[in-house]
Scaffold this motif. Structure first.
Motif, PDB file in Angstrom:
ATOM      1  N   TYR A 136       0.204   7.153   1.504  1.00 46.03           N
ATOM      2  CA  TYR A 136      -0.635   5.944   1.049  1.00 46.03           C
ATOM      3  C   TYR A 136      -0.608   6.033  -0.544  1.00 46.03           C
ATOM      4  O   TYR A 136      -0.674   7.366  -1.284  1.00 46.03           O
ATOM      5  N   ASP A 137      -0.612   4.909  -0.999  1.00 51.30           N
ATOM      6  CA  ASP A 137      -0.870   4.601  -2.351  1.00 51.30           C
ATOM      7  C   ASP A 137      -2.431   5.371  -2.878  1.00 51.30           C
ATOM      8  O   ASP A 137      -3.360   5.265  -2.082  1.00 51.30           O
ATOM      9  N   PRO A 138      -2.410   6.176  -3.799  1.00 45.91           N
ATOM     10  CA  PRO A 138      -3.870   7.112  -3.960  1.00 45.91           C
ATOM     11  C   PRO A 138      -4.919   6.248  -4.861  1.00 45.91           C
ATOM     12  O   PRO A 138      -5.766   6.888  -5.116  1.00 45.91           O
ATOM     13  N   ALA A 193     -10.934  14.436  -4.495  1.00 50.31           N
ATOM     14  CA  ALA A 193      -9.537  14.583  -4.993  1.00 50.31           C
ATOM     15  C   ALA A 193      -8.739  15.329  -3.743  1.00 50.31           C
ATOM     16  O   ALA A 193      -7.763  14.942  -3.673  1.00 50.31           O
ATOM     17  N   ALA A 194      -9.663  16.105  -2.942  1.00 44.10           N
ATOM     18  CA  ALA A 194      -8.665  16.601  -1.783  1.00 44.10           C
ATOM     19  C   ALA A 194      -8.347  15.742  -0.954  1.00 44.10           C
ATOM     20  O   ALA A 194      -7.444  15.521  -0.356  1.00 44.10           O
ATOM     21  N   LEU A 195      -9.383  14.470  -0.467  1.00 42.45           N
ATOM     22  CA  LEU A 195      -9.186  13.629   0.266  1.00 42.45           C
ATOM     23  C   LEU A 195      -7.930  12.845  -0.045  1.00 42.45           C
ATOM     24  O   LEU A 195      -7.222  12.407   0.505  1.00 42.45           O
ATOM     25  N   THR A 196      -8.153  12.368  -1.342  1.00 42.26           N
ATOM     26  CA  THR A 196      -7.314  11.542  -2.181  1.00 42.26           C
ATOM     27  C   THR A 196      -5.858  12.184  -1.757  1.00 42.26           C
ATOM     28  O   THR A 196      -4.555  11.565  -1.552  1.00 42.26           O
ATOM     29  N   GLN A 197      -5.703  13.448  -2.110  1.00 40.01           N
ATOM     30  CA  GLN A 197      -4.202  14.370  -2.113  1.00 40.01           C
ATOM     31  C   GLN A 197      -3.678  14.238  -0.810  1.00 40.01           C
ATOM     32  O   GLN A 197      -2.665  14.173  -0.468  1.00 40.01           O
ATOM     33  N   GLU A 198      -4.625  14.441   0.336  1.00 45.02           N
ATOM     34  CA  GLU A 198      -4.428  14.400   1.691  1.00 45.02           C
ATOM     35  C   GLU A 198      -3.741  13.202   2.041  1.00 45.02           C
ATOM     36  O   GLU A 198      -2.742  13.114   2.674  1.00 45.02           O
ATOM     37  N   LEU A 199      -4.391  12.007   1.778  1.00 38.82           N
ATOM     38  CA  LEU A 199      -4.007  10.777   2.261  1.00 38.82           C
ATOM     39  C   LEU A 199      -2.630  10.518   1.391  1.00 38.82           C
ATOM     40  O   LEU A 199      -1.745   9.751   1.995  1.00 38.82           O
ATOM     41  N   GLU A 227       0.693  -1.251  -0.027  1.00 37.99           N
ATOM     42  CA  GLU A 227      -0.143   0.011  -0.059  1.00 37.99           C
ATOM     43  C   GLU A 227       0.678   1.467  -0.079  1.00 37.99           C
ATOM     44  O   GLU A 227       0.289   2.375   0.048  1.00 37.99           O
ATOM     45  N   ARG A 228       2.275   1.190  -0.049  1.00 38.47           N
ATOM     46  CA  ARG A 228       2.814   2.399  -0.009  1.00 38.47           C
ATOM     47  C   ARG A 228       2.843   3.276  -1.427  1.00 38.47           C
ATOM     48  O   ARG A 228       3.094   2.651  -2.239  1.00 38.47           O
ATOM     49  N   ARG A 229       2.632   4.453  -1.136  1.00 35.91           N
ATOM     50  CA  ARG A 229       2.732   5.076  -2.462  1.00 35.91           C
ATOM     51  C   ARG A 229       4.190   5.135  -3.125  1.00 35.91           C
ATOM     52  O   ARG A 229       5.273   5.146  -2.630  1.00 35.91           O
ATOM     53  N   ASP A 230       4.002   4.930  -4.619  1.00 38.89           N
ATOM     54  CA  ASP A 230       5.208   4.918  -5.527  1.00 38.89           C
ATOM     55  C   ASP A 230       6.014   3.766  -5.139  1.00 38.89           C
ATOM     56  O   ASP A 230       7.194   3.943  -5.378  1.00 38.89           O
ATOM     57  N   MET A 231       5.596   2.649  -4.636  1.00 36.52           N
ATOM     58  CA  MET A 231       6.316   1.505  -4.509  1.00 36.52           C
ATOM     59  C   MET A 231       5.821   0.645  -5.290  1.00 36.52           C
ATOM     60  O   MET A 231       4.427   0.389  -5.551  1.00 36.52           O
ATOM     61  N   PRO A 232       6.644  -0.590  -6.044  1.00 38.89           N
ATOM     62  CA  PRO A 232       5.899  -1.477  -6.833  1.00 38.89           C
ATOM     63  C   PRO A 232       5.224  -2.267  -6.112  1.00 38.89           C
ATOM     64  O   PRO A 232       5.289  -2.732  -4.889  1.00 38.89           O
ATOM     65  N   ARG A 233       4.124  -2.842  -6.980  1.00 40.93           N
ATOM     66  CA  ARG A 233       3.008  -3.916  -6.267  1.00 40.93           C
ATOM     67  C   ARG A 233       3.385  -5.443  -6.689  1.00 40.93           C
ATOM     68  O   ARG A 233       2.939  -6.199  -6.490  1.00 40.93           O
ATOM     69  N   ASP A 234       4.611  -5.414  -7.598  1.00 41.88           N
ATOM     70  CA  ASP A 234       4.958  -6.723  -8.194  1.00 41.88           C
ATOM     71  C   ASP A 234       6.275  -7.290  -7.899  1.00 41.88           C
ATOM     72  O   ASP A 234       6.835  -8.070  -8.247  1.00 41.88           O
ATOM     73  N   ARG A 235       7.067  -6.629  -6.681  1.00 44.16           N
ATOM     74  CA  ARG A 235       8.458  -6.793  -6.400  1.00 44.16           C
ATOM     75  C   ARG A 235       8.591  -6.423  -4.964  1.00 44.16           C
ATOM     76  O   ARG A 235       8.197  -5.203  -4.849  1.00 44.16           O
TER      77      ARG A 235
END
Length: 306
Positions: free
Chosen positions: A254-256, A243-249, A99-107
């Motif tokens: 968090y992965d958006p 959009a605002a809540l997604t940006q805050e998280l 679930e981390r933002r900007d981290m790969p989901r396949d490795r």
């Protein structure tokens, strides 16, 4: 399982902030699910079976590993980690994969890559995950991705793998890692004490972490509740509010994706005490009123639409 309990503990957060070290204290033998382990010669796991209402009172005061099976919530398991450091050593790369933002989901990435990612979002690389929630299928997927990638597990990850195998929540089957059941869900919380970056986990903070993580269990295990949360997100919030809540998280690391954002939103708004709420009002035409959003979500889950 991310974003800071800003008003009380800077680094004792639901946001991932990676950990490089943290000695694992081994599985403590005690009464519990002993049958298969005793037959195979393995030491028994310390598993206590309690109803959910008795869980908080059953948490140990000492910094020790303790495992719980929740008897009136089939599929719910809780791990009380001996410390923030031990918990982080077990779960930081699982959080990164899931679930981390900007981290790969396949490795599976290196611990250094997790630290760099944490720093981008203002987290101390010596900090830890304060609480976790995963389906056991997600955890098994981490070990399977690591196996296919030929990644060497850390000591904490190997100890976690061993514990969950002996707890009979995951297994290696035909050379592949799988969950014993897709309905099983693991929550982890830390013992009270002080973390490596000075974070203080007192009983009130630990209770707040547990409440938040149990909110994720509700979303995972109650289809009608989850549907009401998704319906609220898509049909009752405006585009600018979403959009605002997604940006805050996303700003918390968090992965958006909607998969993560909706789940975290409900866990914060409906299951996290106000003292530890990281979401804040955003003023202006494109902003959001958190109290208003909470009231709308509460009404939606009380009166779900078909």
């Amino acid at each position: 399982m991310t974003a800071v309990f800003r008003r009380r503990v800077r680094a004792a957060s639901l946001v991932l902030a990676c950990v490089f070290c943290g000695a694992w204290v081994g599985v403590l033998p005690s009464a519990g699910v002993q049958g298969a382990q005793q037959e195979s010669g393995e030491p028994a796991l310390a598993v206590q079976r309690v109803p959910l209402a008795q869980l908080e009172a059953s948490l140990p005061e000492q910094p020790r590993l303790k495992l719980f099976e929740i008897t009136d919530q089939p599929g719910l398991y809780v791990m009380h980690a001996p410390s923030l450091a031990v918990q982080g050593a077990m779960f930081s790369r699982i959080v990164a994969l899931t679930e981390r933002r900007d981290m790969p989901r396949d490795r599976v990435v290196t611990m250094n890559a997790v630290a760099v990612n944490a720093k981008r979002f203002g987290e101390d690389p010596a900090g830890l995950t304060a609480g976790n929630n995963f389906s056991t299928a997600q955890i098994a997927n981490f070990f399977e991705v690591a196996r296919r990638q030929h990644v060497r597990l850390t000591d904490g990850e190997r100890s976690l793998q061993d514990t969950l195998v002996r707890w009979r929540l995951i297994r290696e089957e035909n050379g592949m890692w799988r969950a014993a059941s897709t309905r099983d869900f693991l929550i982890t919380i830390p013992a009270t004490g002080t973390g490596p970056a000075g974070e203080v986990i007192d009983p009130a903070v630990r209770a707040a972490i547990l409440s938040h993580e149990l909110g994720h269990w509700r979303y995972f295990s109650d289809p009608a509740y989850a549907h009401a949360c998704r319906t609220f997100w898509w049909h009752q919030l405006s585009y600018t509010e979403r959009a605002a809540l997604t940006q805050e998280l996303a700003g918390m690391g968090y992965d958006p994706s909607d998969r993560i954002v909706i789940d975290e939103l409900q866990a914060y708004l409906l299951h996290t005490p106000a003292l530890y709420m990281p979401l804040m009002d955003l003023p202006g035409a494109g902003g959001v009123d958190i109290a208003q959003v909470r009231r709308g979500l509460e009404q939606s889950v009380r009166n779900p639409q078909p």
